[in-house]
Design a protein around this motif. Structure first.
Motif, PDB file in Angstrom:
ATOM      1  N   ALA A 127      -2.820  17.053   3.041  1.00 12.59           N
ATOM      2  CA  ALA A 127      -1.733  16.102   2.811  1.00 12.59           C
ATOM      3  C   ALA A 127      -2.207  14.725   2.345  1.00 12.59           C
ATOM      4  CB  ALA A 127      -0.932  15.951   4.106  1.00 12.59           C
ATOM      5  N   VAL A 128      -3.457  14.657   1.879  1.00 12.93           N
ATOM      6  CA  VAL A 128      -3.932  13.358   1.396  1.00 12.93           C
ATOM      7  C   VAL A 128      -3.168  13.013   0.123  1.00 12.93           C
ATOM      8  CG1 VAL A 128      -5.931  12.043   0.639  1.00 12.93           C
ATOM      9  CG2 VAL A 128      -6.226  13.867   2.282  1.00 12.93           C
ATOM     10  N   ARG A 129      -2.703  11.782   0.025  1.00  9.46           N
ATOM     11  CA  ARG A 129      -1.907  11.394  -1.139  1.00  9.46           C
ATOM     12  C   ARG A 129      -2.811  11.169  -2.338  1.00  9.46           C
ATOM     13  NH1 ARG A 129       3.435  10.307  -0.080  1.00  9.46           N
ATOM     14  NH2 ARG A 129       3.514   9.766  -2.269  1.00  9.46           N
ATOM     15  N   ALA A 130      -2.453  11.842  -3.442  1.00 10.17           N
ATOM     16  CA  ALA A 130      -3.246  11.675  -4.664  1.00 10.17           C
ATOM     17  C   ALA A 130      -2.717  10.503  -5.475  1.00 10.17           C
ATOM     18  CB  ALA A 130      -3.186  12.955  -5.494  1.00 10.17           C
ATOM     19  N   ASP A 131      -1.503  10.027  -5.136  1.00 10.99           N
ATOM     20  CA  ASP A 131      -0.857   9.020  -5.985  1.00 10.99           C
ATOM     21  C   ASP A 131      -1.078   7.588  -5.505  1.00 10.99           C
ATOM     22  OD1 ASP A 131       0.577   9.294  -3.700  1.00 10.99           O
ATOM     23  OD2 ASP A 131       2.553   9.292  -4.657  1.00 10.99           O
ATOM     24  N   GLN A 132      -1.925   7.412  -4.487  1.00  6.84           N
ATOM     25  CA  GLN A 132      -2.238   6.034  -4.094  1.00  6.84           C
ATOM     26  C   GLN A 132      -3.717   5.929  -3.752  1.00  6.84           C
ATOM     27  OE1 GLN A 132       0.625   5.594  -0.884  1.00  6.84           O
ATOM     28  NE2 GLN A 132      -0.885   6.021   0.685  1.00  6.84           N
ATOM     29  N   PRO A 133      -4.366   4.841  -4.204  1.00  6.02           N
ATOM     30  CA  PRO A 133      -5.804   4.721  -3.983  1.00  6.02           C
ATOM     31  C   PRO A 133      -6.108   4.594  -2.499  1.00  6.02           C
ATOM     32  CG  PRO A 133      -4.889   2.688  -4.894  1.00  6.02           C
ATOM     33  CD  PRO A 133      -3.775   3.675  -4.868  1.00  6.02           C
ATOM     34  N   ARG A 134      -7.181   5.263  -2.061  1.00  5.67           N
ATOM     35  CA  ARG A 134      -7.559   5.170  -0.653  1.00  5.67           C
ATOM     36  C   ARG A 134      -8.411   3.917  -0.462  1.00  5.67           C
ATOM     37  NH1 ARG A 134     -11.074   9.375   3.087  1.00  5.67           N
ATOM     38  NH2 ARG A 134     -10.062   8.726   5.018  1.00  5.67           N
ATOM     39  N   PRO A 135      -8.027   3.040   0.482  1.00  7.46           N
ATOM     40  CA  PRO A 135      -8.872   1.860   0.744  1.00  7.46           C
ATOM     41  C   PRO A 135     -10.266   2.296   1.165  1.00  7.46           C
ATOM     42  CG  PRO A 135      -6.774   1.717   1.931  1.00  7.46           C
ATOM     43  CD  PRO A 135      -6.868   3.109   1.384  1.00  7.46           C
ATOM     44  N   SER A 136     -11.248   1.421   0.903  1.00 10.33           N
ATOM     45  CA  SER A 136     -12.621   1.749   1.309  1.00 10.33           C
ATOM     46  C   SER A 136     -12.729   1.633   2.827  1.00 10.33           C
ATOM     47  CB  SER A 136     -13.597   0.780   0.650  1.00 10.33           C
ATOM     48  OG  SER A 136     -13.379  -0.510   1.202  1.00 10.33           O
ATOM     49  N   ARG A 137     -13.826   2.173   3.356  1.00 10.67           N
ATOM     50  CA  ARG A 137     -14.081   2.061   4.799  1.00 10.67           C
ATOM     51  C   ARG A 137     -14.189   0.585   5.201  1.00 10.67           C
ATOM     52  NH1 ARG A 137     -16.529   5.013   9.265  1.00 10.67           N
ATOM     53  NH2 ARG A 137     -15.722   6.827   8.186  1.00 10.67           N
ATOM     54  N   ALA A 138     -14.851  -0.227   4.349  1.00 15.82           N
ATOM     55  CA  ALA A 138     -15.003  -1.660   4.671  1.00 15.82           C
ATOM     56  C   ALA A 138     -13.630  -2.330   4.746  1.00 15.82           C
ATOM     57  CB  ALA A 138     -15.867  -2.334   3.617  1.00 15.82           C
ATOM     58  N   GLU A 139     -12.738  -1.951   3.849  1.00 19.68           N
ATOM     59  CA  GLU A 139     -11.380  -2.537   3.885  1.00 19.68           C
ATOM     60  C   GLU A 139     -10.646  -2.115   5.166  1.00 19.68           C
ATOM     61  OE1 GLU A 139     -10.012  -3.031  -0.782  1.00 19.68           O
ATOM     62  OE2 GLU A 139     -10.227  -0.988   0.018  1.00 19.68           O
ATOM     63  N   ALA A 140     -10.834  -0.846   5.557  1.00 21.70           N
ATOM     64  CA  ALA A 140     -10.186  -0.380   6.791  1.00 21.70           C
ATOM     65  C   ALA A 140     -10.743  -1.137   8.004  1.00 21.70           C
ATOM     66  CB  ALA A 140     -10.391   1.126   6.949  1.00 21.70           C
ATOM     67  N   GLU A 141     -12.061  -1.345   8.022  1.00 20.49           N
ATOM     68  CA  GLU A 141     -12.653  -2.084   9.152  1.00 20.49           C
ATOM     69  C   GLU A 141     -12.150  -3.525   9.184  1.00 20.49           C
ATOM     70  OE1 GLU A 141     -16.910  -1.594   9.449  1.00 20.49           O
ATOM     71  OE2 GLU A 141     -16.746   0.606   9.341  1.00 20.49           O
ATOM     72  N   ASP A 142     -11.984  -4.130   7.988  1.00 23.27           N
ATOM     73  CA  ASP A 142     -11.443  -5.498   7.933  1.00 23.27           C
ATOM     74  C   ASP A 142     -10.026  -5.545   8.503  1.00 23.27           C
ATOM     75  OD1 ASP A 142     -13.647  -6.691   6.945  1.00 23.27           O
ATOM     76  OD2 ASP A 142     -13.007  -6.704   4.844  1.00 23.27           O
ATOM     77  N   ALA A 143      -9.261  -4.483   8.237  1.00 20.79           N
ATOM     78  CA  ALA A 143      -7.886  -4.442   8.756  1.00 20.79           C
ATOM     79  C   ALA A 143      -7.899  -4.424  10.291  1.00 20.79           C
ATOM     80  CB  ALA A 143      -7.155  -3.218   8.208  1.00 20.79           C
ATOM     81  N   VAL A 144      -8.859  -3.719  10.866  1.00 19.00           N
ATOM     82  CA  VAL A 144      -8.972  -3.692  12.339  1.00 19.00           C
ATOM     83  C   VAL A 144      -9.331  -5.089  12.854  1.00 19.00           C
ATOM     84  CG1 VAL A 144     -10.179  -2.687  14.317  1.00 19.00           C
ATOM     85  CG2 VAL A 144      -9.610  -1.249  12.344  1.00 19.00           C
ATOM     86  N   LYS A 145     -10.245  -5.751  12.127  1.00 19.49           N
ATOM     87  CA  LYS A 145     -10.620  -7.131  12.511  1.00 19.49           C
ATOM     88  C   LYS A 145      -9.398  -8.032  12.498  1.00 19.49           C
ATOM     89  CE  LYS A 145     -15.291  -8.507  11.344  1.00 19.49           C
ATOM     90  NZ  LYS A 145     -16.131  -9.074  10.287  1.00 19.49           N
TER      91      LYS A 145
END
Ligand SMILES: Nc1nc2c(ncn2[C@@H]2O[C@H](COP(=O)(O)OP(=O)(O)OP(=O)(O)O)[C@@H](O)[C@H]2O)c(=O)[nH]1
Ligand SMILES: [Zn+2]
Length: 226
Positions: free
Chosen positions: A30-48
């Motif tokens: 079910a991974v969406r092909a129509d939207q770019p996946r944020p990088s791991r670094a971006e995901a970690e920044d979101a947690v910060k």
């Protein structure tokens, strides 16, 4: 009054068939092909950002690795987006000596995450199906439950997806799915009702059409001592 009743009516009728779900949501990854996946670094920044939002000092020693840990935990909790339900059910066995009753796997433990609050709900799924000639490995019913549980869910959707996938891939004479769960978004926050259980069910084929079969399923699930 009419307007009020309309506003609380579900979008789909209660007897909506499993097949009314879009097959792409219950047969494929079910991974969406129509939207770019944020990088791991971006995901970690979101947690910060969230840590700062709750008032924490994101630079203190105890929290330095927390963004990495949270993203890794997300990879684990949400791995179901990358898994294909149809693949799990594809391996079947034909030597059943004419077995023609339903097969029930009871008490499949699962943990999922509610899509409204991204908080866990957990409980047990009970799954029965009546095979036509070929049966599936019993563990695959648990694997299937986990794939859907490891996505953001509502309990109703989880129940319908499990039933729809079995129906579509195995084409059995019927499927029965009963899920009982406790939602932490309802027990540890909000209305804060510990111990409230939610039950959802989906019946297709002979289980939908034959109340006696439905009853037999329910009494086996409940068992004599429940
Ligand atoms: N139908 C359904 N509702 C769920 C599920 N998981 C959580 N919910 C509910 O989703 C609802 C979201 O309601 P909202 O009013 O939008 O959000 P809220 O203000 O956080 O609601 P409260 O939990 O009542 O504080 C809540 O009533 C939750 O109990 C689920 O699997 N199925
Ligand atoms: Zn919730």
């Amino acid at each position: 009054m009419d307007a009020l009743i309309k506003s609380i009516r579900p979008n789909k009728p209660a007897d909506a068939k499993a097949s009314e779900l879009d097959p792409s949501e219950f047969l494929a990854a079910a991974v969406r092909a129509d939207q770019p996946r944020p990088s791991r670094a971006e995901a970690e920044d979101a947690v910060k950002t969230l840590l700062a939002y709750i008032g924490e000092n994101t630079g203190r020693e105890g929290l330095l690795d927390t963004p990495r840990r949270v993203v890794e935990a997300y990879d684990e909790l949400y791995q179901g987006y990358h898994q294909c339900p149809a693949e799990v059910l594809n391996r079947t066995f034909g030597e059943t000596a004419g077995y023609d009753d339903f097969v029930l796997v009871r008490d499949i433990e699962f943990t999922s995450q509610c899509e409204h609050h991204m908080m866990p709900f957990y409980g047990r799924a009970h799954i029965a199906y009546t095979p036509v000639e070929r049966v599936v490995g019993l563990s695959k019913l648990a694997r299937l439950t986990d794939i859907f549980a490891r996505r953001l869910q509502t309990q109703e959707h989880l129940t319908a997806q499990v039933a729809a996938a079995i129906d579509e891939v195995l084409k059995p004479r019927g499927v029965a799915v009963l899920i009982e769960a406790e939602h932490t978004c309802m027990s540890v926050r909000g209305v804060a009702k510990h111990g409230a259980s939610t039950f959802t069910s989906r019946f297709t084929g002979m289980f939908r059409d034959n109340p006696a079969e439905q009853q037999r399923f329910l009494s086996l699930v409940r068992g004599p001592n429940r």
